[in-house]
Scaffold this active site. Structure first.
Site, PDB file in Angstrom:
ATOM      1  N   HIS A  22       0.818  -1.208   0.000  1.00  0.00           N
ATOM      2  CA  HIS A  22       0.000   0.000   0.000  1.00  0.00           C
ATOM      3  C   HIS A  22       0.858   1.268   0.000  1.00  0.00           C
ATOM      4  CE1 HIS A  22      -3.986  -1.905   0.941  1.00  0.00           C
ATOM      5  NE2 HIS A  22      -3.169  -2.887   1.231  1.00  0.00           N
ATOM      6  N   ASP A 116      -5.440   6.140   1.939  1.00  0.00           N
ATOM      7  CA  ASP A 116      -5.615   4.761   1.491  1.00  0.00           C
ATOM      8  C   ASP A 116      -7.069   4.349   1.704  1.00  0.00           C
ATOM      9  OD1 ASP A 116      -5.679   1.712   1.828  1.00  0.00           O
ATOM     10  OD2 ASP A 116      -3.656   2.039   1.085  1.00  0.00           O
ATOM     11  N   GLU A 361       2.631  -5.592 -12.187  1.00  0.00           N
ATOM     12  CA  GLU A 361       4.021  -5.654 -12.638  1.00  0.00           C
ATOM     13  C   GLU A 361       4.220  -6.748 -13.671  1.00  0.00           C
ATOM     14  OE1 GLU A 361       5.690  -3.912  -8.379  1.00  0.00           O
ATOM     15  OE2 GLU A 361       6.062  -6.013  -8.922  1.00  0.00           O
ATOM     16  N   GLN A 378      -6.660 -11.128  -3.777  1.00  0.00           N
ATOM     17  CA  GLN A 378      -5.893 -12.021  -4.653  1.00  0.00           C
ATOM     18  C   GLN A 378      -6.825 -12.967  -5.409  1.00  0.00           C
ATOM     19  OE1 GLN A 378      -3.126 -13.872  -1.916  1.00  0.00           O
ATOM     20  NE2 GLN A 378      -2.555 -11.872  -1.080  1.00  0.00           N
TER      21      GLN A 378
END
Length: 449
Positions: A22, A116, A361, A378
């Protein structure tokens, strides 16, 4: 005059969740906003505090002087309980720190707070102080949409294999869950996030790009009736230094990769937080051995939970007899410079837990994925990798060495491998084409607040 101009610059106040996945996107966003003329103040916890020396000297870092209970800082703490306790402990210190900035006058002209999105208490506190607040989502737009829909999906456990209406390709089993976590606590946390976003956020900022999540972005804006800015991939656009890591990377693995043929190595990493039990760890090891594929495996402290070695700060011991596999065709490190590894010509695929930063990524480097989601978002990301974008495959719900070896081989050299690589390359081109236009739009919006 230069000093007066500096004092008049509009300032943004950022507050990251104090975990690596984060903090890095938040500070990458800060770099982009600073480059467009905004002054930056980062309010942060003492726990996992950022290193100011890794960021522009003009950034101001201010600790909020929180006092966290053990539920927040203990390794292996229940995630839902951890996030609820973190929010409760941060609310008053964050409010006091932000109020102090507001009292300093014109030299601290606070335009907005960027908080956040999991820090719902800080979103509320900023709103209560009259400071416009933007929620930064460091997960995917799809994950955020599933959180907004969560209250109406609580009975979905009865229909695990069914697609969720308006959330396709997600099935009920792909919705956010944390095995072993208190269900009511998890639902309470997700509900608090959704409620605070609706009531207190002036806009949503998401580390994604339209090439992969355009439809999800449109739906978020329609549902919340406020702007949603796709500002990613942040690690590409910010051109910031390598991410701040809680583990020191072993850069020797890059030299090892230099000696391997192009597209020959499987990179294996389950990220900085996820853990597996000893049995799963050993099946992963022997599955890699049985595949015959060269591999680079991140075996970090805490990867293995419970008894049988590992956990805490220890690097888990490898199975007896596995050493010869390392000597013949593998390398094990306690941490790797992931962005450089994924960009290396020797990497053919990535066995990943599908955390959003790792997923982005991999997408940005055109690397197909073998997915092993462990918890939370996930699960959503893994479903999109395999059934939304078609750039990966599942390692299997049961981690068993024979199935692992078969999945690894199929991903690396099977008939579907070339097609997955082609689709992954297409996504890489879309990521490379992402521009900073959304950042410019975000800055314009901040200026209008």
């Amino acid at each position: 005059m230069a000093g007066q101009e500096q004092r008049r610059r509009r300032r943004i106040v950022l507050f990251p969740l104090p975990f690596q996945g984060h903090m890095n996107p938040m500070l990458q966003l800060a770099t982009l906003l600073h480059g467009r003329g905004l002054a930056v103040t980062v309010l942060h916890t003492g726990f996992n505090a950022p290193d100011p020396t890794r960021h522009p000297a003009e950034f101001t870092f201010v600790p909020i002087h929180e006092s966290f209970p053990a539920e927040v800082t203990s390794p292996g703490a229940d995630i839902a309980t951890q996030l609820l306790a973190l929010n409760a402990a941060c609310e008053a210190p964050f409010r006091e720190a932000l109020a102090s900035l507001l009292l300093r006058g014109q030299d601290q002209d606070v335009a907005c707070a960027v908080v956040d999105g999991q820090c719902y208490s800080a979103l509320r506190a900023a709103h209560q102080l009259g400071v416009p607040a933007l929620a930064l989502r460091t997960d995917s737009a799809a994950t955020f949409r599933s959180m907004l829909a969560y209250p109406r999906l609580r009975d979905a456990e009865e229909r695990l294999e069914e697609l969720v209406p308006d959330l396709e390709p997600l099935r009920a089993r792909d919705l956010i869950r944390v095995d072993g976590s208190d269900t009511d606590a998890l639902c309470g946390f997700i509900g608090s996030v959704a409620d605070a976003t609706r009531a207190s956020a002036s806009g949503i900022v998401i580390n994604t790009f339209e090439g992969i999540e355009a439809s999800e972005l449109v739906k978020i804006q329609r549902e919340l009736s406020r702007p949603a800015f796709a500002v990613g991939p942040l690690h590409l656009l910010s051109q910031a230094p390598a991410e701040q890591s809680l583990h020191a990377p072993d850069r020797g693995c890059l030299a090892w990769l230099d000696e391997r043929p192009p597209r020959s190595v499987l990179y294996v990493s389950l990220g900085s937080v996820a853990c597996v039990d000893r049995g799963v760890f050993e099946e992963m090891a022997w599955g890699l051995a049985g595949s015959g594929v060269p591999f680079l495996w991140v075996v970090r402290p805490g990867l293995v939970s419970g008894g049988g070695g590992g956990g805490g700060e220890e690097v888990p011991p490898l199975p007896d007899g596995f050493g010869k596999e390392i000597r013949s065709r593998g390398k094990i490190v306690s941490w790797a410079p992931q962005r450089e590894v994924l960009a290396h010509a020797a990497i053919a695929a990535f066995w990943t837990h599908c955390g959003w930063n790792s997923t982005l990524e991999s997408v940005c480097e055109g690397v197909p994925m073998l997915v092993q989601p462990c918890f939370a978002d996930q699960l959503v990301n893994a479903r999109y990798v395999t059934h939304g974008w078609g750039v990966g495959m599942e390692v299997g719900e049961e981690i068993e060495r024979g199935r692992v070896a078969k999945a690894v081989t199929k991903l690396m050299v099977g008939d579907d491998a070339a097609q997955m690589r082609g689709r992954a390359y297409h996504l890489k081109m879309q990521a490379s084409a992402a521009t900073s236009l959304s950042i410019d739009c975000l800055v314009h919006y901040i200026s209008s607040l």
